[in-house]
Motif scaffolding. Structure first.
Motif, mmCIF file in Angstrom:
data_model
loop_
_atom_site.group_PDB
_atom_site.id
_atom_site.type_symbol
_atom_site.label_atom_id
_atom_site.label_comp_id
_atom_site.label_asym_id
_atom_site.label_seq_id
_atom_site.Cartn_x
_atom_site.Cartn_y
_atom_site.Cartn_z
ATOM 1 N N VAL A 231 0.841 -1.208 0.000
ATOM 2 C CA VAL A 231 0.000 0.000 0.000
ATOM 3 C C VAL A 231 0.873 1.254 0.000
ATOM 4 O O VAL A 231 0.595 2.224 -0.715
ATOM 5 C CB VAL A 231 -0.942 0.004 1.224
ATOM 6 N N SER A 232 1.946 1.235 0.803
ATOM 7 C CA SER A 232 2.855 2.390 0.879
ATOM 8 C C SER A 232 3.498 2.669 -0.474
ATOM 9 O O SER A 232 3.580 3.825 -0.909
ATOM 10 C CB SER A 232 3.938 2.138 1.932
ATOM 11 N N ILE A 233 3.946 1.605 -1.142
ATOM 12 C CA ILE A 233 4.570 1.780 -2.460
ATOM 13 C C ILE A 233 3.553 2.339 -3.454
ATOM 14 O O ILE A 233 3.870 3.230 -4.257
ATOM 15 C CB ILE A 233 5.147 0.442 -2.969
ATOM 16 N N ALA A 234 2.328 1.821 -3.410
ATOM 17 C CA ALA A 234 1.274 2.340 -4.287
ATOM 18 C C ALA A 234 1.022 3.822 -4.006
ATOM 19 O O ALA A 234 0.854 4.631 -4.928
ATOM 20 C CB ALA A 234 -0.014 1.537 -4.086
ATOM 21 N N MET A 235 1.029 4.193 -2.707
ATOM 22 C CA MET A 235 0.809 5.592 -2.336
ATOM 23 C C MET A 235 1.926 6.486 -2.852
ATOM 24 O O MET A 235 1.677 7.578 -3.384
ATOM 25 C CB MET A 235 0.698 5.711 -0.807
ATOM 26 N N TYR A 236 3.179 6.028 -2.745
ATOM 27 C CA TYR A 236 4.298 6.839 -3.232
ATOM 28 C C TYR A 236 4.317 6.928 -4.759
ATOM 29 O O TYR A 236 4.784 7.921 -5.321
ATOM 30 C CB TYR A 236 5.621 6.283 -2.703
ATOM 31 N N MET A 237 3.799 5.890 -5.423
ATOM 32 C CA MET A 237 3.663 5.966 -6.885
ATOM 33 C C MET A 237 2.657 7.051 -7.262
ATOM 34 O O MET A 237 2.860 7.806 -8.218
ATOM 35 C CB MET A 237 3.238 4.603 -7.436
ATOM 36 N N ILE A 238 1.574 7.138 -6.481
ATOM 37 C CA ILE A 238 0.579 8.190 -6.723
ATOM 38 C C ILE A 238 1.184 9.562 -6.438
ATOM 39 O O ILE A 238 0.926 10.539 -7.144
ATOM 40 C CB ILE A 238 -0.669 7.966 -5.841
ATOM 41 N N PHE A 239 2.011 9.628 -5.383
ATOM 42 C CA PHE A 239 2.683 10.885 -5.036
ATOM 43 C C PHE A 239 3.552 11.359 -6.198
ATOM 44 O O PHE A 239 3.615 12.559 -6.511
ATOM 45 C CB PHE A 239 3.560 10.683 -3.798
ATOM 46 N N LEU A 240 4.226 10.408 -6.856
ATOM 47 C CA LEU A 240 5.051 10.741 -8.016
ATOM 48 C C LEU A 240 4.195 11.303 -9.143
ATOM 49 O O LEU A 240 4.547 12.311 -9.771
ATOM 50 C CB LEU A 240 5.809 9.495 -8.489
ATOM 51 N N VAL A 241 3.058 10.653 -9.397
ATOM 52 C CA VAL A 241 2.132 11.128 -10.430
ATOM 53 C C VAL A 241 1.609 12.516 -10.059
ATOM 54 O O VAL A 241 1.456 13.395 -10.917
ATOM 55 C CB VAL A 241 0.961 10.146 -10.603
ATOM 56 N N LEU A 242 1.361 12.713 -8.756
ATOM 57 C CA LEU A 242 0.873 14.003 -8.260
ATOM 58 C C LEU A 242 1.853 15.123 -8.627
ATOM 59 O O LEU A 242 1.450 16.179 -9.129
ATOM 60 C CB LEU A 242 0.701 13.927 -6.741
ATOM 61 N N ASN A 243 3.141 14.883 -8.373
ATOM 62 C CA ASN A 243 4.159 15.883 -8.699
ATOM 63 C C ASN A 243 4.286 16.086 -10.211
ATOM 64 O O ASN A 243 4.521 17.210 -10.676
ATOM 65 C CB ASN A 243 5.506 15.475 -8.110
ATOM 66 N N LEU A 244 4.129 15.009 -10.971
ATOM 67 C CA LEU A 244 4.201 15.132 -12.432
ATOM 68 C C LEU A 244 3.029 15.942 -12.970
ATOM 69 O O LEU A 244 3.174 16.654 -13.967
ATOM 70 C CB LEU A 244 4.230 13.742 -13.074
ATOM 71 N N CYS A 245 1.881 15.843 -12.298
ATOM 72 C CA CYS A 245 0.714 16.631 -12.714
ATOM 73 C C CYS A 245 0.950 18.128 -12.525
ATOM 74 O O CYS A 245 0.333 18.953 -13.218
ATOM 75 C CB CYS A 245 -0.523 16.207 -11.923
ATOM 76 N N LEU A 246 1.828 18.466 -11.595
ATOM 77 C CA LEU A 246 2.127 19.874 -11.355
ATOM 78 C C LEU A 246 2.868 20.503 -12.536
ATOM 79 O O LEU A 246 2.769 21.716 -12.753
ATOM 80 C CB LEU A 246 2.985 20.029 -10.092
ATOM 81 N N VAL A 247 3.603 19.684 -13.286
ATOM 82 C CA VAL A 247 4.425 20.221 -14.383
ATOM 83 C C VAL A 247 3.568 20.922 -15.438
ATOM 84 O O VAL A 247 3.806 22.106 -15.740
ATOM 85 C CB VAL A 247 5.292 19.108 -15.009
ATOM 86 N N PRO A 248 2.559 20.257 -16.037
ATOM 87 C CA PRO A 248 1.750 20.987 -17.036
ATOM 88 C C PRO A 248 0.921 22.114 -16.429
ATOM 89 O O PRO A 248 0.719 23.151 -17.069
ATOM 90 C CB PRO A 248 0.840 19.885 -17.617
#
Length: 324
Positions: free
Chosen positions: A292-309
Motif C-alpha cells: 500500500v505504501s509503495i502504491a501511495m508513493y507511486m501516486i505521489f510521483l504522479v501528483l508531482n508530475l501533474c504539477l508540471v503541465p
C-alpha cells in the motif's frame, strides 16, 4: 610550445578534476538508488501494489492535488517574504520567477531549482550573494521546524540509525550555514570560490540585516514553514484514504517530516528511492502494508508530475511579468 602546454594543463586540470568528482558522485548516487529499488522490489509484492493502485479514488486524488498546489503556494510565499525585504515584488511577478526554479528542481538533480531561482532573481536586481543568503536562511528555518518533529518521531515510531544520520547531517548543515557568516567562515568561503567570490557580494551583509531589521519577515516565514509538515501530512492521509486505508494526522506529519530530513543526505538523486524506502518502513510501523505504501508513493510521483503541465501553463500566462 612547452610553456603553452603547461598553461593549458594548469587551466584544465582543476576543471577536469571537478567534473570527475561530480560524475563519480552521480555514479555513486545512481548505484545507491539501484540498490534501494532492488531491496524494495525484493521486499514488496509490486504486482499487489499495482492491483491496489487501480482501486484509487480519483476524487480524493484531485483533492490531494489541490492541497499540493496550496502547499506549493505557501512555500513560494514563505520565500517571497524574505526576498521582499530587499526588493518588494507582486505575487504574480514572484511566481513567474519561482515556478521555473521549482520545475527544474523536479526533473534535474542536486540544487538545480535553487540555482535557477538565483539566476532569475538576478535579472530582477537581486545580487547572487543576496539570493544565496535568503535561500539558505529559508532552508535553515525549514530545518529548525522539521528537526524537532523528526526527533519526536524517533521516540514514537522508530529507532533507526538512518534517522540519526539524517538529523546529524541536518545539524551539521545548520552549523555550516551559520559558520559562513563568521569571519573565519567568510574567509574560507572566499578562498573556495576564488575569483568567483565577487559574484556573492552581499552574502554576510544580507544575513545580518535580515536578523537585525526584518524579524517580522522571519516570523512570517517560520509560520508558513510550520504549515508544511501539516499539509504534507494531510496529503499522505488523503492518498492513503484514496486506496482505502487510514492514518492519523500525528503519524502522517511525523513520517513526512522524517522522510524530508533523511533525504537531505545526498545519497540518491533528489532523494528518490530513499524517501520511498524510509517512508515505507515507517508506514509499516503504524500498520500500513508495504504494498500500500509503495502504491501511495507511486501516486505521489504522479501528483508531482501533474504539477508540471499545470504550473507550466500558468507560467506561460504570466512570464511577461518577469521579463518586464
Amino acid at each position: 610550445m612547452e610553456l603553452k602546454s603547461t598553461k593549458l594543463n594548469n587551466f584544465f586540470k582543476p576543471h577536469l578534476t571537478f567534473i570527475f568528482k561530480m560524475k563519480l558522485r552521480k555514479i555513486f548516487e545512481i548505484l545507491f538508488l539501484i540498490i534501494i529499488l532492488a531491496i524494495i522490489a525484493y521486499k514488496v509484492d509490486l504486482k499487489e501494489s499495482w492491483v491496489i493502485l487501480q482501486t484509487i479514488n480519483l476524487n480524493l486524488f484531485i483533492l490531494a492535488l489541490v492541497i499540493d498546489i496550496i502547499l506549493l503556494f505557501f512555500i513560494a510565499l514563505s520565500l517571497k517574504v524574505l526576498f521582499d525585504t530587499i526588493i518588494p515584488t507582486k505575487m504574480n511577478e514572484w511566481l513567474a520567477l519561482y515556478i521555473p526554479g521549482f520545475l527544474s528542481g523536479l526533473v534535474l538533480p542536486a540544487r538545480a531549482g535553487d540555482i535557477t531561482t538565483m539566476l532569475l532573481a538576478k535579472k530582477k536586481g537581486f545580487e547572487i550573494g543576496q539570493s544565496t543568503t535568503l535561500i539558505l536562511l529559508d532552508k535553515l528555518i525549514t530545518l529548525l521546524v522539521f528537526i524537532p518533529i523528526t526527533i519526536l518521531g524517533i521516540f514514537t515510531l522508530m529507532n533507526s540509525k538512518e534517522l540519526y544520520y539524517g538529523i546529524g547531517f541536518s545539524l551539521l548543515l545548520i552549523l555550516g550555514i551559520l559558520t559562513l557568516y563568521t569571519p573565519i567562515g567568510r574567509k574560507l568561503f572566499k578562498k573556495i570560490l576564488g575569483k568567483h567570490s565577487e559574484k556573492f557580494k552581499g552574502f554576510s551583509k544580507t544575513f545580518r540585516e535580515e536578523l537585525k531589521y526584518h524579524k517580522k519577515a522571519l516570523l512570517i516565514n517560520l509560520f508558513l514553514t510550520a504549515l508544511r509538515p501539516i499539509l504534507n501530512g494531510i496529503i499522505i492521509i488523503i492518498l492513503l484514504q484514496a486506496l482505502g486505508f487510514d492514518l492519523s494526522l500525528f503519524n502522517s506529519i511525523i513520517i513526512s517530516s522524517i522522510t524530508l530530513i533523511v533525504t537531505i543526505v545526498p545519497l540518491t538523486p533528489n532523494g528518490f528511492g530513499l524517501r520511498e524506502g524510509i517512508g515505507t518502513i515507517l508506514l509499516y510501523q503504524v500498520g500500513i502494508p508495504y504494498e500500500v505504501s509503495i502504491a501511495m508513493y507511486m501516486i505521489f510521483l504522479v501528483l508531482n508530475l501533474c504539477l508540471v503541465p499545470i504550473l507550466g501553463a500558468y507560467y506561460f500566462m504570466i512570464k511577461d511579468l518577469h521579463n518586464s
